[in-house]
Design a protein around this motif. Sequence first.
Motif, PDB file in Angstrom:
ATOM      1  N   ARG A 163     -15.205 104.844   0.771  1.00 33.73           N
ATOM      2  CA  ARG A 163     -14.420 106.053   1.050  1.00 33.73           C
ATOM      3  C   ARG A 163     -13.723 105.853   2.389  1.00 33.73           C
ATOM      4  O   ARG A 163     -14.252 106.224   3.436  1.00 33.73           O
ATOM      5  CB  ARG A 163     -15.310 107.287   1.080  1.00 33.73           C
ATOM      6  CG  ARG A 163     -15.867 107.646  -0.293  1.00 33.73           C
ATOM      7  CD  ARG A 163     -16.729 108.907  -0.246  1.00 33.73           C
ATOM      8  NE  ARG A 163     -17.081 109.352  -1.585  1.00 33.73           N
ATOM      9  CZ  ARG A 163     -18.091 108.884  -2.281  1.00 33.73           C
ATOM     10  NH1 ARG A 163     -18.862 107.931  -1.775  1.00 33.73           N
ATOM     11  NH2 ARG A 163     -18.364 109.346  -3.501  1.00 33.73           N
ATOM     12  N   GLY A 164     -12.548 105.229   2.348  1.00 37.69           N
ATOM     13  CA  GLY A 164     -11.851 104.878   3.581  1.00 37.69           C
ATOM     14  C   GLY A 164     -12.671 103.846   4.338  1.00 37.69           C
ATOM     15  O   GLY A 164     -13.080 102.832   3.790  1.00 37.69           O
ATOM     16  N   ARG A 165     -12.926 104.135   5.618  1.00 39.38           N
ATOM     17  CA  ARG A 165     -13.726 103.222   6.425  1.00 39.38           C
ATOM     18  C   ARG A 165     -15.223 103.461   6.270  1.00 39.38           C
ATOM     19  O   ARG A 165     -16.035 102.668   6.745  1.00 39.38           O
ATOM     20  CB  ARG A 165     -13.342 103.363   7.902  1.00 39.38           C
ATOM     21  CG  ARG A 165     -11.919 102.902   8.201  1.00 39.38           C
ATOM     22  CD  ARG A 165     -11.655 102.913   9.692  1.00 39.38           C
ATOM     23  NE  ARG A 165     -10.325 102.411   9.996  1.00 39.38           N
ATOM     24  CZ  ARG A 165      -9.856 102.276  11.234  1.00 39.38           C
ATOM     25  NH1 ARG A 165     -10.611 102.599  12.269  1.00 39.38           N
ATOM     26  NH2 ARG A 165      -8.632 101.804  11.421  1.00 39.38           N
ATOM     27  N   GLN A 166     -15.576 104.564   5.636  1.00 40.53           N
ATOM     28  CA  GLN A 166     -16.983 104.880   5.420  1.00 40.53           C
ATOM     29  C   GLN A 166     -17.449 104.344   4.077  1.00 40.53           C
ATOM     30  O   GLN A 166     -16.652 104.188   3.141  1.00 40.53           O
ATOM     31  CB  GLN A 166     -17.200 106.402   5.477  1.00 40.53           C
ATOM     32  CG  GLN A 166     -16.857 107.020   6.823  1.00 40.53           C
ATOM     33  CD  GLN A 166     -17.717 106.500   7.948  1.00 40.53           C
ATOM     34  OE1 GLN A 166     -18.938 106.464   7.835  1.00 40.53           O
ATOM     35  NE2 GLN A 166     -17.076 106.068   9.036  1.00 40.53           N
ATOM     36  N   VAL A 167     -18.731 104.047   3.992  1.00 40.67           N
ATOM     37  CA  VAL A 167     -19.303 103.580   2.734  1.00 40.67           C
ATOM     38  C   VAL A 167     -20.546 104.395   2.404  1.00 40.67           C
ATOM     39  O   VAL A 167     -21.208 104.926   3.284  1.00 40.67           O
ATOM     40  CB  VAL A 167     -19.670 102.075   2.804  1.00 40.67           C
ATOM     41  CG1 VAL A 167     -18.437 101.218   2.997  1.00 40.67           C
ATOM     42  CG2 VAL A 167     -20.688 101.811   3.907  1.00 40.67           C
ATOM     43  N   MET A 225     -18.676  99.042   7.754  1.00 39.02           N
ATOM     44  CA  MET A 225     -18.640  97.605   8.032  1.00 39.02           C
ATOM     45  C   MET A 225     -18.239  97.303   9.468  1.00 39.02           C
ATOM     46  O   MET A 225     -18.714  96.329  10.059  1.00 39.02           O
ATOM     47  CB  MET A 225     -17.693  96.918   7.049  1.00 39.02           C
ATOM     48  CG  MET A 225     -18.167  97.006   5.607  1.00 39.02           C
ATOM     49  SD  MET A 225     -17.078  96.143   4.454  1.00 39.02           S
ATOM     50  CE  MET A 225     -17.764  96.707   2.881  1.00 39.02           C
ATOM     51  N   SER A 226     -17.378  98.119  10.059  1.00 40.73           N
ATOM     52  CA  SER A 226     -16.978  97.899  11.448  1.00 40.73           C
ATOM     53  C   SER A 226     -18.170  98.083  12.373  1.00 40.73           C
ATOM     54  O   SER A 226     -18.403  97.280  13.293  1.00 40.73           O
ATOM     55  CB  SER A 226     -15.849  98.849  11.843  1.00 40.73           C
ATOM     56  OG  SER A 226     -14.686  98.590  11.082  1.00 40.73           O
TER      57      SER A 226
END
Length: 294
Positions: free
Chosen positions: A56-60, A23-24
């Motif tokens: 998964r944390g900052r990852q998708v 998302m970032s």
Amino acid sequence: MSMVENLLPELKAFDATARFGGMSAAARALGLRQPTISAHIARLEKHYGVELFHRRGRQVQLTDFGRNLREITNRIFRAEEDARSLLLAAQSQFQGRLSLCAVGPYNVVPMISRFRENNPYVEVSVSMGDSSDVVERILDFRGDLGVLVHRVDDPRIHCVPFRKQPLLVFAHRTHPLAQLSSVFLRDLASYNFVVRESGSTTQKVFNSFLQSEGIKIKSSVEIGSREAVREAVAAGLGLGVVSETAYVEDPRLVRLKIQEPLPSTYSHVICLQERSSVPLVARFLQVVDQMRCS
């Protein structure tokens, strides 16, 4: 305004998150704040009762439903880009952005140079990967055109032959075979090779050819790019194989004088069949055709 009537911002947020893997990154690409992207996606999931991503944390990672939706959003927003390119072309000289993916710089860079001569206002980006990665990026709408070293037999792909590329074997200048005036294929079996990873068409063609000749080579190192292979060979880690087009003269290296003819690969340019008539894509293919015939 109902959710259905105002779906575009949410779909753009979803598509960008899927494309950039988080998302970032999607927020940076769209010029939005990360909480805005998160809110758009949450709104989609809540309103329709679906799960689009595994977090998964900052990852998708896309869910099965998310993958199905992305096939549709890919087409929506690629069509939007194609429409913008067409309108810009009509407005003045050809403008826009062309995304290329290639297995190496040796074929694609001359194509870009020729293309830019008559299309100076087109921004060109290039990503590198192995053959399987190039095909995947084209099918996934992440690249407009791809340049690779084998024909792609897929009804979804428009495939244009470009150039025949004979293979060669090279060695460090102090290698025992580099001292010989002539080398036979059977001599190669006595020495280690630095080989490419499984996605390399050049490596597959070479291995298949040697197998047909009843020759089995030994592998000392498996490595991810032809540039890395060159450095490994230059460090004395083994023999290497590459196409003549991609061979870079280097005082540390020697081309072996093999008596028997070696096989060839054939570089091709690919794009999605449905996008072969898009103005910028068609214009690049015209350049490829001119270079092939010159």
